[in-house]
Design a protein around this motif. Structure first.
Motif, PDB file in Angstrom:
ATOM      1  N   ILE A  57       0.833  -1.204   0.000  1.00 61.59           N
ATOM      2  CA  ILE A  57       0.000   0.000   0.000  1.00 61.59           C
ATOM      3  C   ILE A  57       0.865   1.250   0.000  1.00 61.59           C
ATOM      4  O   ILE A  57       0.603   2.217  -0.735  1.00 61.59           O
ATOM      5  N   ASN A  58       1.924   1.251   0.791  1.00 62.34           N
ATOM      6  CA  ASN A  58       2.800   2.413   0.864  1.00 62.34           C
ATOM      7  C   ASN A  58       3.495   2.670  -0.469  1.00 62.34           C
ATOM      8  O   ASN A  58       3.619   3.821  -0.909  1.00 62.34           O
ATOM      9  N   VAL A  59       3.954   1.607  -1.115  1.00 64.95           N
ATOM     10  CA  VAL A  59       4.609   1.762  -2.410  1.00 64.95           C
ATOM     11  C   VAL A  59       3.637   2.290  -3.460  1.00 64.95           C
ATOM     12  O   VAL A  59       4.003   3.073  -4.343  1.00 64.95           O
ATOM     13  N   GLY A  60       2.375   1.918  -3.353  1.00 63.30           N
ATOM     14  CA  GLY A  60       1.392   2.357  -4.340  1.00 63.30           C
ATOM     15  C   GLY A  60       0.871   3.758  -4.137  1.00 63.30           C
ATOM     16  O   GLY A  60       0.238   4.336  -5.038  1.00 63.30           O
ATOM     17  N   GLN A  61       1.110   4.368  -2.950  1.00 63.77           N
ATOM     18  CA  GLN A  61       0.583   5.696  -2.662  1.00 63.77           C
ATOM     19  C   GLN A  61       1.546   6.776  -3.141  1.00 63.77           C
ATOM     20  O   GLN A  61       2.749   6.585  -3.184  1.00 63.77           O
ATOM     21  N   GLY A  62       0.978   7.940  -3.480  1.00 67.53           N
ATOM     22  CA  GLY A  62       1.790   9.069  -3.895  1.00 67.53           C
ATOM     23  C   GLY A  62       1.052   9.922  -4.915  1.00 67.53           C
ATOM     24  O   GLY A  62      -0.151   9.729  -5.175  1.00 67.53           O
ATOM     25  N   GLU A  63       1.762  10.884  -5.481  1.00 69.22           N
ATOM     26  CA  GLU A  63       1.153  11.740  -6.495  1.00 69.22           C
ATOM     27  C   GLU A  63       0.732  10.934  -7.720  1.00 69.22           C
ATOM     28  O   GLU A  63      -0.153  11.344  -8.461  1.00 69.22           O
ATOM     29  N   TYR A  64       1.391   9.806  -7.928  1.00 69.93           N
ATOM     30  CA  TYR A  64       1.053   8.926  -9.045  1.00 69.93           C
ATOM     31  C   TYR A  64       0.626   7.585  -8.452  1.00 69.93           C
ATOM     32  O   TYR A  64       1.424   6.672  -8.309  1.00 69.93           O
ATOM     33  N   PRO A  65      -0.645   7.438  -8.074  1.00 74.48           N
ATOM     34  CA  PRO A  65      -1.083   6.200  -7.397  1.00 74.48           C
ATOM     35  C   PRO A  65      -1.013   4.985  -8.323  1.00 74.48           C
ATOM     36  O   PRO A  65      -1.267   5.070  -9.526  1.00 74.48           O
ATOM     37  N   ILE A  66      -0.657   3.859  -7.720  1.00 77.28           N
ATOM     38  CA  ILE A  66      -0.522   2.598  -8.452  1.00 77.28           C
ATOM     39  C   ILE A  66      -1.347   1.545  -7.728  1.00 77.28           C
ATOM     40  O   ILE A  66      -1.222   1.399  -6.504  1.00 77.28           O
ATOM     41  N   PRO A  67      -2.195   0.793  -8.425  1.00 75.56           N
ATOM     42  CA  PRO A  67      -3.007  -0.247  -7.766  1.00 75.56           C
ATOM     43  C   PRO A  67      -2.124  -1.310  -7.112  1.00 75.56           C
ATOM     44  O   PRO A  67      -1.020  -1.602  -7.595  1.00 75.56           O
ATOM     45  N   PRO A  68      -2.585  -1.893  -6.008  1.00 76.07           N
ATOM     46  CA  PRO A  68      -1.777  -2.906  -5.308  1.00 76.07           C
ATOM     47  C   PRO A  68      -1.356  -4.075  -6.195  1.00 76.07           C
ATOM     48  O   PRO A  68      -0.216  -4.547  -6.093  1.00 76.07           O
ATOM     49  N   LEU A  69      -2.259  -4.562  -7.050  1.00 73.61           N
ATOM     50  CA  LEU A  69      -1.902  -5.684  -7.919  1.00 73.61           C
ATOM     51  C   LEU A  69      -0.785  -5.299  -8.883  1.00 73.61           C
ATOM     52  O   LEU A  69       0.131  -6.094  -9.143  1.00 73.61           O
ATOM     53  N   ALA A  70      -0.831  -4.069  -9.393  1.00 74.20           N
ATOM     54  CA  ALA A  70       0.229  -3.598 -10.282  1.00 74.20           C
ATOM     55  C   ALA A  70       1.549  -3.461  -9.527  1.00 74.20           C
ATOM     56  O   ALA A  70       2.625  -3.718 -10.091  1.00 74.20           O
ATOM     57  N   VAL A  71       1.476  -3.061  -8.262  1.00 74.71           N
ATOM     58  CA  VAL A  71       2.694  -2.978  -7.451  1.00 74.71           C
ATOM     59  C   VAL A  71       3.332  -4.355  -7.303  1.00 74.71           C
ATOM     60  O   VAL A  71       4.546  -4.519  -7.484  1.00 74.71           O
ATOM     61  N   LEU A  72       2.504  -5.363  -6.988  1.00 77.50           N
ATOM     62  CA  LEU A  72       3.039  -6.716  -6.834  1.00 77.50           C
ATOM     63  C   LEU A  72       3.632  -7.231  -8.138  1.00 77.50           C
ATOM     64  O   LEU A  72       4.716  -7.835  -8.135  1.00 77.50           O
ATOM     65  N   LYS A  73       2.952  -7.001  -9.248  1.00 75.78           N
ATOM     66  CA  LYS A  73       3.480  -7.446 -10.539  1.00 75.78           C
ATOM     67  C   LYS A  73       4.805  -6.766 -10.852  1.00 75.78           C
ATOM     68  O   LYS A  73       5.739  -7.400 -11.361  1.00 75.78           O
ATOM     69  N   THR A  74       4.896  -5.488 -10.554  1.00 72.71           N
ATOM     70  CA  THR A  74       6.126  -4.757 -10.835  1.00 72.71           C
ATOM     71  C   THR A  74       7.281  -5.262  -9.985  1.00 72.71           C
ATOM     72  O   THR A  74       8.405  -5.425 -10.472  1.00 72.71           O
ATOM     73  N   ILE A  75       7.012  -5.540  -8.721  1.00 71.59           N
ATOM     74  CA  ILE A  75       8.076  -6.005  -7.825  1.00 71.59           C
ATOM     75  C   ILE A  75       8.630  -7.351  -8.272  1.00 71.59           C
ATOM     76  O   ILE A  75       9.850  -7.583  -8.247  1.00 71.59           O
ATOM     77  N   VAL A  76       7.755  -8.260  -8.713  1.00 74.21           N
ATOM     78  CA  VAL A  76       8.207  -9.595  -9.119  1.00 74.21           C
ATOM     79  C   VAL A  76       8.632  -9.642 -10.575  1.00 74.21           C
ATOM     80  O   VAL A  76       9.065 -10.687 -11.062  1.00 74.21           O
ATOM     81  N   GLY A  77       8.511  -8.504 -11.306  1.00 77.56           N
ATOM     82  CA  GLY A  77       8.995  -8.446 -12.675  1.00 77.56           C
ATOM     83  C   GLY A  77       8.003  -8.839 -13.749  1.00 77.56           C
ATOM     84  O   GLY A  77       8.402  -9.063 -14.900  1.00 77.56           O
ATOM     85  N   LEU A  78       6.725  -8.927 -13.401  1.00 72.49           N
ATOM     86  CA  LEU A  78       5.715  -9.248 -14.407  1.00 72.49           C
ATOM     87  C   LEU A  78       5.305  -7.991 -15.165  1.00 72.49           C
ATOM     88  O   LEU A  78       5.364  -6.882 -14.630  1.00 72.49           O
ATOM     89  N   PRO A  79       4.883  -8.124 -16.422  1.00 72.25           N
ATOM     90  CA  PRO A  79       4.477  -6.947 -17.198  1.00 72.25           C
ATOM     91  C   PRO A  79       3.184  -6.331 -16.655  1.00 72.25           C
ATOM     92  O   PRO A  79       2.319  -7.023 -16.127  1.00 72.25           O
ATOM     93  N   THR A  80       3.085  -5.001 -16.764  1.00 74.00           N
ATOM     94  CA  THR A  80       1.901  -4.260 -16.329  1.00 74.00           C
ATOM     95  C   THR A  80       1.396  -3.391 -17.470  1.00 74.00           C
ATOM     96  O   THR A  80       2.042  -3.267 -18.521  1.00 74.00           O
TER      97      THR A  80
END
Length: 348
Positions: free
Chosen positions: A40-63
């Protein structure tokens, strides 16, 4: 009612751990909650990112958005990992200090250990602005260790008095704070600006180089602290009883003091002076798993990491787009909690 215990004996190590049966469940829940807070913390900010997209990005899956990789992996994930690591370090340091001194109000910030680390690190920043980043934890560790030993010796009088320890620690912290302000006043403007941002207690702008400076210290000293959790149980009973049980009191106390200073120094070196985490995390951990340090130490560590991750999240969203230092959030919560503990333990 008789408690049920689990005995853990690693095959390759000559140590064993005795923990309550509820500890693994509590640790599992804390791990899951902490992972959720990190996402949740990684996804918050001026450019919000959905939690599922955060998980995909961390593990290297395409978004769906290729910009997510830069925002998550370069800007936000290392900052959040630093926040978690700093919380772990401060929580373990506070747990050790409370056990060593038998003082529920002990904390690396309240008794001056953080102030020693801060003075050493600020002096390095101001006097040697080109010093490499990995030198900060070394200087902060040295400052924290010297101050911890000095305070403990001053507070000793045929035993450790909680009131004396707090008074001596507050006095030493005030002196060190004045010296830190003197260093800031006499320094050059560029170095002073860097030191002031650091002193606010924030993980703003932290990157992978800060992860690399902090986590090797955690990788060494966290397992050592956990291995010394059983001797800490014995020392918490008092020196006379500990000696009667066969404990090497002075040797074990020295090692544990070293662990506490190392954890506090490394945390302060990369994030500045974030207060009250070492006070709150052990108390919250005792509410969950009891006073036995073999279960309390990892519980408090996860609790400390979770506290700073949540504090960093609140610091970014409460007054967005203005961002507060996460140290301001922990102080706003921790100071009333400290007063509550002070009143509750006034007759002890």
């Amino acid at each position: 009612m008789r408690k049920s215990w689990l005995i853990i004996r690693p095959r390759l190590l000559p140590i064993s751990f005795r923990i309550e049966r509820r500890v693994p469940t509590v640790l599992l829940v804390l791990v899951l909650v902490t992972l959720a807070a990190i996402v949740i913390n990684v996804g918050q900010g001026e450019y919000p990112i959905p939690p599922l997209a955060v998980l995909k990005t961390i593990v290297g899956l395409p978004t769906a958005n290729p910009d997510y990789a830069f925002i998550v992996n370069v800007l936000r994930l290392p900052r959040t990992l630093v926040a978690f690591g700093v919380g772990v370090g401060l929580a373990i340091s506070g747990t050790i200090l409370q056990g060593l001194t038998r003082n529920p109000l002990a904390d690396p910030g309240i008794i001056g250990v953080n102030a020693g680390a801060s003075l050493a690190a600020v002096s390095l920043i101001v006097l040697f602005p080109d010093v490499p980043l990995f030198a900060l934890p070394l200087s902060a560790f040295a400052g924290a260790l010297v101050v911890a030993i000095f305070i403990y010796l001053l507070a000793w009088d045929k035993g450790s008095s909680p009131i004396r320890l707090i008074l001596v620690g507050v006095g030493i912290a005030a002196i060190l704070g004045a010296l830190t302000n003197l260093m800031v006043t006499l320094g050059e403007i560029n170095s002073v600006s860097q030191a002031l941002v650091w002193l606010a207690g924030s993980v703003y702008g932290r990157g992978w180089q800060h992860v690399g400076a902090l986590f090797p210290w955690l990788a060494v000293f966290v397992p050592l602290s956990l291995a010394l959790s059983m001797p800490l149980n014995t020392l918490s009973l008092g020196d006379d009883l500990a000696r009667g049980l066969g404990a090497r009191v002075e040797w074990q106390r020295g090692l544990l003091l070293l662990m506490s200073a190392a954890m506090a120094g490394a945390a302060v070196a990369v994030a500045g002076t974030i207060g009250f985490v070492g006070l709150m995390a052990p108390h919250l951990g005792r509410q969950l798993v009891g006073p036995n340090h073999e279960g309390l130490m990892p519980t408090a560590a996860l609790m400390g990491g979770l506290i700073i991750v949540l504090a960093d999240w609140l610091a970014r969203v409460l007054f967005a787009p203005i961002e507060l230092p996460c140290g301001a959030i922990t102080a706003a919560v921790g100071a009333p909690y400290f007063l509550y503990l002070l009143v509750r333990n006034r007759k002890r």
